[in-house]
Design a protein around this motif. Structure first.
Motif, PDB file in Angstrom:
ATOM      1  N   MET A 165      21.634 -52.565   1.265  1.00  0.00           N
ATOM      2  CA  MET A 165      22.458 -52.311   0.090  1.00  0.00           C
ATOM      3  C   MET A 165      23.902 -52.025   0.510  1.00  0.00           C
ATOM      4  O   MET A 165      24.848 -52.569  -0.075  1.00  0.00           O
ATOM      5  N   LEU A 166      24.091 -51.181   1.530  1.00  0.00           N
ATOM      6  CA  LEU A 166      25.445 -50.891   2.017  1.00  0.00           C
ATOM      7  C   LEU A 166      26.158 -52.171   2.429  1.00  0.00           C
ATOM      8  O   LEU A 166      27.332 -52.374   2.116  1.00  0.00           O
ATOM      9  N   MET A 168      25.459 -55.341   1.465  1.00  0.00           N
ATOM     10  CA  MET A 168      25.699 -56.226   0.320  1.00  0.00           C
ATOM     11  C   MET A 168      26.878 -55.765  -0.523  1.00  0.00           C
ATOM     12  O   MET A 168      27.619 -56.588  -1.058  1.00  0.00           O
ATOM     13  N   LEU A 169      27.061 -54.457  -0.629  1.00  0.00           N
ATOM     14  CA  LEU A 169      28.169 -53.925  -1.415  1.00  0.00           C
ATOM     15  C   LEU A 169      29.446 -53.787  -0.600  1.00  0.00           C
ATOM     16  O   LEU A 169      30.467 -53.344  -1.106  1.00  0.00           O
ATOM     17  N   GLN A 170      29.370 -54.159   0.661  1.00  0.00           N
ATOM     18  CA  GLN A 170      30.502 -54.094   1.590  1.00  0.00           C
ATOM     19  C   GLN A 170      31.113 -52.687   1.631  1.00  0.00           C
ATOM     20  O   GLN A 170      32.315 -52.512   1.528  1.00  0.00           O
ATOM     21  N   LEU A 171      30.247 -51.712   1.834  1.00  0.00           N
ATOM     22  CA  LEU A 171      30.690 -50.327   1.922  1.00  0.00           C
ATOM     23  C   LEU A 171      30.823 -49.864   3.369  1.00  0.00           C
ATOM     24  O   LEU A 171      31.001 -48.691   3.631  1.00  0.00           O
ATOM     25  N   GLU A 172      30.769 -50.786   4.304  1.00  0.00           N
ATOM     26  CA  GLU A 172      30.782 -50.441   5.720  1.00  0.00           C
ATOM     27  C   GLU A 172      32.094 -50.677   6.429  1.00  0.00           C
ATOM     28  O   GLU A 172      32.138 -50.627   7.637  1.00  0.00           O
ATOM     29  N   GLU A 173      33.127 -50.978   5.744  1.00  0.00           N
ATOM     30  CA  GLU A 173      34.382 -51.290   6.406  1.00  0.00           C
ATOM     31  C   GLU A 173      34.765 -50.186   7.385  1.00  0.00           C
ATOM     32  O   GLU A 173      34.574 -49.019   7.120  1.00  0.00           O
ATOM     33  N   THR A 174      35.343 -50.587   8.498  1.00  0.00           N
ATOM     34  CA  THR A 174      35.714 -49.611   9.504  1.00  0.00           C
ATOM     35  C   THR A 174      37.011 -48.883   9.152  1.00  0.00           C
ATOM     36  O   THR A 174      37.289 -47.833   9.690  1.00  0.00           O
ATOM     37  N   ARG A 175      37.797 -49.456   8.278  1.00  0.00           N
ATOM     38  CA  ARG A 175      38.964 -48.705   7.802  1.00  0.00           C
ATOM     39  C   ARG A 175      39.243 -49.139   6.370  1.00  0.00           C
ATOM     40  O   ARG A 175      38.949 -50.241   5.954  1.00  0.00           O
ATOM     41  N   CYS A 176      39.778 -48.246   5.640  1.00  0.00           N
ATOM     42  CA  CYS A 176      40.014 -48.458   4.210  1.00  0.00           C
ATOM     43  C   CYS A 176      41.461 -48.854   3.975  1.00  0.00           C
ATOM     44  O   CYS A 176      42.365 -48.104   4.351  1.00  0.00           O
ATOM     45  N   PRO A 177      41.713 -49.995   3.352  1.00  0.00           N
ATOM     46  CA  PRO A 177      43.099 -50.396   3.111  1.00  0.00           C
ATOM     47  C   PRO A 177      43.777 -49.559   2.029  1.00  0.00           C
ATOM     48  O   PRO A 177      44.988 -49.591   1.916  1.00  0.00           O
ATOM     49  N   ILE A 178      43.030 -48.792   1.251  1.00  0.00           N
ATOM     50  CA  ILE A 178      43.607 -48.026   0.154  1.00  0.00           C
ATOM     51  C   ILE A 178      44.121 -46.671   0.643  1.00  0.00           C
ATOM     52  O   ILE A 178      45.152 -46.196   0.209  1.00  0.00           O
ATOM     53  N   GLU A 179      43.376 -46.052   1.546  1.00  0.00           N
ATOM     54  CA  GLU A 179      43.743 -44.717   2.041  1.00  0.00           C
ATOM     55  C   GLU A 179      44.488 -44.845   3.373  1.00  0.00           C
ATOM     56  O   GLU A 179      44.160 -45.696   4.184  1.00  0.00           O
ATOM     57  N   PRO A 180      45.481 -44.003   3.612  1.00  0.00           N
ATOM     58  CA  PRO A 180      46.210 -44.077   4.885  1.00  0.00           C
ATOM     59  C   PRO A 180      45.345 -43.633   6.058  1.00  0.00           C
ATOM     60  O   PRO A 180      44.422 -42.849   5.875  1.00  0.00           O
ATOM     61  N   GLU A 181      45.610 -44.192   7.229  1.00  0.00           N
ATOM     62  CA  GLU A 181      44.882 -43.783   8.430  1.00  0.00           C
ATOM     63  C   GLU A 181      45.305 -42.381   8.821  1.00  0.00           C
ATOM     64  O   GLU A 181      46.422 -41.956   8.572  1.00  0.00           O
ATOM     65  N   GLY A 182      44.329 -41.681   9.513  1.00  0.00           N
ATOM     66  CA  GLY A 182      44.603 -40.373  10.093  1.00  0.00           C
ATOM     67  C   GLY A 182      44.818 -39.370   9.051  1.00  0.00           C
ATOM     68  O   GLY A 182      45.178 -38.315   9.037  1.00  0.00           O
TER      69      GLY A 182
END
Length: 182
Positions: A165-166, A168-182
């Motif tokens: 399920m994770l 298929m829903l693509q909830l595993e990205e290693t970094r989020c483009p919406i939230e800033p890093e760090g």
């Protein structure tokens, strides 16, 4: 990018906000999961209330946590779930070497016969459950009681399902483009 809309972190209900904010650095999958489940937070909270205690220490459990952790990690490999493969739910029971690569060789000598039987069952359920036959059941009976077999199959089934399920829903990205890093 997630296939579901991700709620803004400040709009999350308390359970999901704690999950989101408590995620470690770079643990975007947990953050994505918390944000995606904002549409139905109760289902995730109830699922995790079952999953975590039963996985490791629930008194109703008849299986040792090491066996459950090994099969969880094997399923993570078979599902291609980076999040599940990186998680350590029983770090004292499974060495980092076993977690990182050992379960990729489930027939390896590093595992007991009981552990190899559990890993073989996990692989069979994940890849070819229709081929499970009486001989496979007899092999399980050599290593597990009926209660242990039922628990093992229940745990493997939910590991397969949640990991897929994770993905298929693509909830595993290693970094989020919406939230800033760090």
């Amino acid at each position: 990018m997630s296939r579901l809309p991700l709620a803004d972190p400040q709009d999350l209900p308390p359970f999901l906000k704690d999950m989101h904010d408590g995620a470690g650095d770079g643990d975007w999958s947990t953050r994505h999961c918390a944000r995606a489940f904002a549409a139905h937070p109760d289902i995730l909270e109830r699922y995790l209330a079952f999953y975590y205690p039963f996985h490791a220490s629930d008194p109703a459990s008849v299986l040792e946590s090491r066996v459950k952790e090994l099969v969880r990690l094997r399923i993570a490999t078979l599902n291609g779930c980076r999040t599940c493969k990186a998680a350590r739910l029983a770090p004292g029971d499974v060495s980092e070497r076993e977690a990182a690569q050992g379960v990729d060789d489930p027939a390896g000598a590093a595992f007991s016969a009981r552990e190899r039987a559990a890993l073989a069952l996990a692989e069979q359920m994940a890849l070819d459950h229709h081929a499970f036959d009486d001989a496979a059941m007899e092999e399980l009976r050599r290593h597990f009681s009926q209660a242990e077999t039922l628990e093992l199959m229940m745990m493997i089934g939910q590991y397969i399902g949640f990991g897929r399920m994770l993905a298929m829903l693509q909830l595993e990205e290693t970094r989020c483009p919406i939230e800033p890093e760090g």
